[in-house]
Design a protein around this motif. Structure first.
Motif, PDB file in Angstrom:
ATOM      1  N   THR A   1     -13.354 -20.646  40.435  1.00 24.77           N
ATOM      2  CA  THR A   1     -12.401 -21.471  39.145  1.00 24.77           C
ATOM      3  C   THR A   1     -11.307 -19.880  39.025  1.00 24.77           C
ATOM      4  O   THR A   1     -11.982 -18.801  39.008  1.00 24.77           O
TER       5      THR A   1
ATOM      6  N   ASN B   1     -10.314 -18.593  36.710  1.00 27.27           N
ATOM      7  CA  ASN B   1     -11.328 -17.424  35.268  1.00 27.27           C
ATOM      8  C   ASN B   1     -12.449 -18.599  34.665  1.00 27.27           C
ATOM      9  O   ASN B   1     -12.725 -19.451  34.897  1.00 27.27           O
TER      10      ASN B   1
ATOM     11  N   ASP C   1       2.147 -21.831  38.750  1.00 29.79           N
ATOM     12  CA  ASP C   1       1.308 -22.156  38.229  1.00 29.79           C
ATOM     13  C   ASP C   1       1.020 -23.534  38.836  1.00 29.79           C
ATOM     14  O   ASP C   1       0.737 -24.585  38.031  1.00 29.79           O
TER      15      ASP C   1
ATOM     16  N   GLY D   1      -7.911 -23.207  37.150  1.00 34.34           N
ATOM     17  CA  GLY D   1      -6.571 -22.767  37.850  1.00 34.34           C
ATOM     18  C   GLY D   1      -6.519 -23.744  38.504  1.00 34.34           C
ATOM     19  O   GLY D   1      -5.581 -23.682  39.707  1.00 34.34           O
ATOM     20  N   HIS D   2      -7.494 -25.359  38.930  1.00 31.63           N
ATOM     21  CA  HIS D   2      -6.917 -25.877  39.193  1.00 31.63           C
ATOM     22  C   HIS D   2      -6.802 -27.090  38.004  1.00 31.63           C
ATOM     23  O   HIS D   2      -7.653 -27.439  37.386  1.00 31.63           O
ATOM     24  N   ARG D   3      -5.984 -28.449  38.997  1.00 30.35           N
ATOM     25  CA  ARG D   3      -5.203 -29.625  37.785  1.00 30.35           C
ATOM     26  C   ARG D   3      -7.045 -30.663  38.080  1.00 30.35           C
ATOM     27  O   ARG D   3      -6.582 -31.296  37.207  1.00 30.35           O
ATOM     28  N   GLN D   4      -7.201 -30.648  38.628  1.00 30.51           N
ATOM     29  CA  GLN D   4      -8.774 -31.598  39.167  1.00 30.51           C
ATOM     30  C   GLN D   4     -10.080 -31.210  37.678  1.00 30.51           C
ATOM     31  O   GLN D   4     -10.498 -31.753  37.283  1.00 30.51           O
ATOM     32  N   TYR D   5      -9.631 -29.481  37.629  1.00 26.73           N
ATOM     33  CA  TYR D   5     -10.514 -29.337  36.657  1.00 26.73           C
ATOM     34  C   TYR D   5      -9.905 -29.367  34.626  1.00 26.73           C
ATOM     35  O   TYR D   5     -11.254 -29.834  34.218  1.00 26.73           O
TER      36      TYR D   5
ATOM     37  N   ALA E   1      -0.098 -25.329  40.627  1.00 27.18           N
ATOM     38  CA  ALA E   1      -1.773 -25.763  41.176  1.00 27.18           C
ATOM     39  C   ALA E   1      -2.600 -26.441  39.993  1.00 27.18           C
ATOM     40  O   ALA E   1      -3.740 -26.887  40.254  1.00 27.18           O
TER      41      ALA E   1
END
Lengths: 338, 338, 338, 338
Positions: free
Chosen positions: C247, C249, C310, C276-280, C312
């Motif tokens: 991730t 962070n 940003d 840091g990722h849209r799927q999370y 992603a």
């Protein structure tokens, strides 16, 4: 142990803590402060765990332990540095011995050649892994007892004492038969079953700090060995895990003066695993000598590019010879010798 | 594997890398970029270590691995979540089972009472330690086989399956006789000898992430078990070591969606060891359910203040009953049940 | 302040410390322990720095501070949670407001559309950056005042209050003219000049935790604002830097219960920057609600794939609408509402 | 930029990525691997953020950047080490200059005496803080312009160039009037407004690494200054934040060889802030010289126990004189001089 009360704690809370502490066998001493009160608890040999519960009582802000959790490793118990002798090679004195050799024992020919080369350059102990703990189950795991025999052949050939890793309590007896010094790797720093067994042997142990082991926990791992009766422990700083990825690990060079301040055990540095790249080995080795380390352990292979493991951080015999000269100069500059 | 060349690399350097890669059995594909060139190396089953050496060749900036080091644990190999069944309790499906019990097995009476209490509150599996890995050699190390017998008695009494830690490869057979699920603690996440042996058994393994284990290494540790033939692995996030000291560890809650993205293995959360304080257990347990965890493991003791270990983070049966209700509400809100 | 003496400290050392402490204006209280002695120093308002020197006196092992370094932010001073009102939107009460919008203000059309979309989904405040602190000097740095005007237009159009970042003390006045709430980014958590100036304004401040800021330092940064007279501070946990790279962070979800335990300030969570990722984003947002956060701030863009920064981690309006429904369900499950 | 496809990616996914990349202005090169395919994207000057979105497309596993984000700081652009000249004192050559002085400027008398003492011992530049960034709003924040005048007086008296911190873009002009070298503190490493302004001046900048700044980000912060036209940047490693608490920070000694490998900028070490205790200053300073640092910056105070800030890590003039001799010996051992 010091109990810090909250600013808004009531008198009843303070009294409850005092009463509970007395139940647990402590003599409590209250200090009334301007902003908050604290309670000093005197009395050793109380189970830490059951005391922790005081930290959860109403009105308690937090608890501060006072006693160090390690004793035999502590400098308070033994002020002068211990000298650990490995078949005549002394760690902790004026001399700074170098341990060198390949990551893995690959063949008898390879380890004998390695031994001859590092001995010629001035190394005092041969390293080489027969049992390899690998992150991937699909990576080379070492030759096992066959590898130990090759190491023994290399000792026979060169006279160099050998140091090799033991990863499984089941193998302690087997490794004992061959090695002059056990190595405990970073991943096994809290493998207490292994540490306890090594504490019951009469051979020295090179104990590598774990990737996320604090210096205090490092000394407590040593305490496992010491408390079983084996006093010959050499600590080894080999880098800790941090957010920085430019190096394989972050060499915590300050570990050396901190350990010297808190413990009597000798401590050496592993610049190969910490840096993770051969071009950083020389700089880190010299800084190890300058910071006061009692030894350095370096990965050297007759043909580093063909090493079966850790190739990227392994240096050649030529590189090693040059580095030995450079380290010698720094050793003299700090009043020691190699 | 991608080799990134330096901006100032010469043609000769590029050619040398291509030649070396071919020697190692790769098909190299050069991509000429605006600023620098890169070489894609196609060809599996090459020893990673010997390849690493390319990273040290002149003109090479760095190497980027492409293949994942784990296979059997990967979602690419098995897209749907695995259901791991522990004596009829299923992890990885719509139900979210709760594992609860004391840190240590202290006496038969204590563990039986604990089992009765957590069962009454709705827990599906009983936890309790008979072998305790402790940072200090002077702390309580567990009752050993005696403790396993008490656990078995608690199962007999309540019908709850049991989960207990094994810390030493020497004890795998012994623990096997009593337990329904092995637990591998955080300190043993890279005790590969232990993982390998557990992979050869036919009982499920609860694998706790180490304090400084990346998620990738976590999946590779699982791979050790899977690759020996045991497919019943449940992962457990229990907090990682960071600079923050307000909690015992930093619960890496994101580990759950990341693992769900990369692996088919179920994953549960341990809010007790991560928070380290009982007042944080409820909030963290509810967030575990909300984030998508497949289970929660909680330390509960009939009299938490008198627990022999982990007292500060252990909750009471009353607290646990209330928390079970709160977790149920959150489970329903995310379309699951308890 | 507690002075812990070494086990091997001499009586003279103890007396010297007592004498020095008295010179510094303290009342020292000695507690004689079994293994070592400690000295409690009572007396506030002593310069911490000059006291530190006691830690370097002979015979002293270490010093333990007792007073918390923050006061106004402390729960001991104000036990109930503060409600921070941003143009009628309340943080810290039963309602959980959502802040949403794009990372950067790209154009008037883009920000107005974003505002309409997030408002329709139920967001209560619009976010958007006009001044962007970027790690690379070559990345888009924001439209500056032009961007602030676009934000004002979006507020005009939708009635949503706006929240935007200020990165430079020179721009505080300018940003003040447009914004309803200042945002202090993670990189400026210890930009004390900026914090001090914001403390002198009468607008609320959303203070983001730094990547390596402890919770204690986080509260001290808030103290800079509070101590200048501005009581309207909302804390924001947005992930800390650790060794984990899966991730962007590591979301320190435990920060919420810890802050609730130590401070009266409301705290929200940013799942976009931490994951840091849209799927999370969805999983982390739901865990934020469940853990007790007083709000969530989410990056939403009409066309996330075309976002200038940003991208992603930015979600689409459709994704956001669905997430709002999911968060509402979790909010109800924990006894709050959105 | 390399796009790594998932093992289970379909042909359609691959084609979509290729099409999208072409839309963004790249020339895509597909490499078909045994397990998975990768796509090399050639073409510079593409906005990184909009590219990131490819990482979220179906079938994409992850994206690997190839270009370094910094250019002017890179060794690839300028292979030989830069010499940065501060009023005749040269960093980056054979000589290793020492910067010394108190943490804070407390009075004219104190800073003049400090200057005289450190000059006598061989220091080449005087350090001293007039603007102090402090974690607590209640700590001494420095004398401001008055302090700058005292520093100027000390220079007048001794001829030593001065180095002092600037913390606020509003004060750049003011500090410029007095200082010979700007210092940017660890907390301002990503205060881009400040870095940009310093890049527009013609005085050298001592740039301290932040507590959680990677080496790559460190070089990118330098890039902010370089890209504005100011080429005189000296890097300073001063310890990073890790889990270890025995030292104030963890000195990342490896930063020196890594920076030497990647950049042409000179780099110095601060053993005072990293160790945080005066008893570690000597060991760390010597290791700094041995590892190849281009300078050392040390906190020295005429009466360290009375220092207004950083007392615990500040050494006395006597200690400093002895340390200078020890560092000289190590410098000679590594082929440099002081």
């Amino acid at each position: 142990m010091i109990v810090v009360m909250r600013m808004d704690a009531e008198e009843k809370h303070l009294n409850d803590v005092v009463a509970r502490a007395e139940e647990l066998g402590f003599s409590p001493h209250v200090i009334f402060g301007k902003e908050r009160n604290v309670i000093g608890l005197v009395g050793a040999n109380v189970k830490k765990d059951s005391v922790c519960v005081i930290s959860e009582m109403p009105g308690v802000d937090n608890i501060v332990p006072i006693s160090k959790p390690y004793k035999l490793a502590s400098k308070e118990v033994k002020p002068e540095t211990s000298i650990v002798d490995v078949c005549g090679v002394k760690f902790g004195g004026g001399e700074i011995p170098i341990i060198a050799g390949p990551c893995s024992v690959e063949s008898e020919e390879q380890i004998v050649r390695s031994a001859q080369m590092v001995k010629a350059a001035g190394a005092k102990i041969l390293r080489g892994g027969a049992f390899k703990p690998r992150t991937s189950p699909y990576a080379f795991q070492g030759h096992g007892e066959e590898g130990l025999k090759y190491l023994a052949a290399a000792r026979q050939e060169t006279g160099l004492p050998i140091c090799t890793e033991v990863v499984n309590p089941r193998n302690v007896e087997l490794v004992y038969k061959y090695t002059d010094m056990f190595q405990v790797g970073a991943r096994n720093i809290q493998n207490f079953a292994l540490l306890t067994m090594l504490g019951q042997t009469d051979k020295p142990v090179l104990l590598k700090r774990g990737m996320s082991t604090t210096i205090e926990e490092f000394l407590m791992a040593a305490e496992y060995i010491l408390s079983e009766g084996n006093q010959r422990v050499i600590l080894c700083e080999r880098g800790i895990r941090t957010f920085e990825t430019a190096t394989r690990n972050t060499l915590d060079i300050s570990c050396v003066p901190v350990v010297k301040d808190k413990s009597h055990l000798p401590i050496i540095i592993d610049p190969s695993h910490s840096g993770g790249h051969r071009q950083y080995v020389s700089a880190l080795s010299k800084s190890a000598i300058a910071v006061g380390a009692d030894g350095v352990i370096i990965e050297v292979h007759p043909e580093p590019d063909k090493a079966w493991s850790d190739a990227a951080q392994t240096i050649s015999p030529e590189h090693f010879i040059q580095l030995m000269g450079e380290m010698r100069a720094v050793a003299l500059a700090v009043g020691r010798y190699m």
